[in-house]
Design a protein around this motif. Sequence first.
Motif, PDB file in Angstrom:
ATOM      1  N   VAL A 105      33.174  38.332  34.177  1.00  0.00           N
ATOM      2  CA  VAL A 105      33.040  38.457  32.724  1.00  0.00           C
ATOM      3  C   VAL A 105      33.831  37.351  32.028  1.00  0.00           C
ATOM      4  N   GLY A 106      34.976  37.012  32.588  1.00  0.00           N
ATOM      5  CA  GLY A 106      35.818  35.966  31.995  1.00  0.00           C
ATOM      6  C   GLY A 106      35.174  34.598  31.985  1.00  0.00           C
ATOM      7  N   TYR A 107      34.189  34.386  32.846  1.00  0.00           N
ATOM      8  CA  TYR A 107      33.540  33.076  32.897  1.00  0.00           C
ATOM      9  C   TYR A 107      32.716  32.778  31.649  1.00  0.00           C
ATOM     10  N   GLU A 108      32.533  33.764  30.803  1.00  0.00           N
ATOM     11  CA  GLU A 108      31.874  33.511  29.521  1.00  0.00           C
ATOM     12  C   GLU A 108      32.692  32.515  28.695  1.00  0.00           C
TER      13      GLU A 108
ATOM     14  N   PRO B  33      41.407  35.237  28.952  1.00  0.00           N
ATOM     15  CA  PRO B  33      42.232  36.400  29.317  1.00  0.00           C
ATOM     16  C   PRO B  33      41.860  37.666  28.553  1.00  0.00           C
ATOM     17  N   MET B  34      41.500  37.525  27.287  1.00  0.00           N
ATOM     18  CA  MET B  34      41.124  38.698  26.485  1.00  0.00           C
ATOM     19  C   MET B  34      39.861  39.337  27.048  1.00  0.00           C
ATOM     20  N   LEU B  35      38.901  38.520  27.446  1.00  0.00           N
ATOM     21  CA  LEU B  35      37.660  39.058  28.010  1.00  0.00           C
ATOM     22  C   LEU B  35      37.936  39.790  29.319  1.00  0.00           C
ATOM     23  N   ILE B  36      38.758  39.195  30.164  1.00  0.00           N
ATOM     24  CA  ILE B  36      39.088  39.825  31.447  1.00  0.00           C
ATOM     25  C   ILE B  36      39.863  41.112  31.223  1.00  0.00           C
TER      26      ILE B  36
END
Length: 140
Positions: free
Chosen positions: A102-105, A113-116
């Motif tokens: 998901v963080g690869y977005e 970091p917020m996405l992860i």
Amino acid sequence: MKNIAFAFLVIASGASAALAQEDPPVDCANAQTQADMNQCSYQDFETADKELNAVYKQALASQAEVDKEAAEMGPDYVGAVKALKKAQRAWIDYRDGHCDGVGYEAVGGSMQPMLINGCMATLTQTRTKELKELVQGMGN
């Protein structure tokens, strides 16, 4: 020369003391900067993870009780704790891998970091709910 060295030490120690001071807590309800949002998302994950760990302990105790009762029927009926541990290890691997993806977005960006963290918090909350249902389903 001694005065210059002394002055340098005084300045350096003052700078160290200033760096050692903690920043005021972030108001997560009104986070404005990406750094604050990253910090808040990590705090959300930490909160979810603490609850998960507490519920996981309850689930282990519940499954241990199942194994204890099942042992009366023979060793082939014991394995609830082992199954829970296996599932939890697999779930952690899934959560970590999925959320890294998901963080690869925003790979390399400041919001990665917020996405992860957000993903990890959400999946952890979902897993906590599943474990609570397991405990309740076992009559506890």
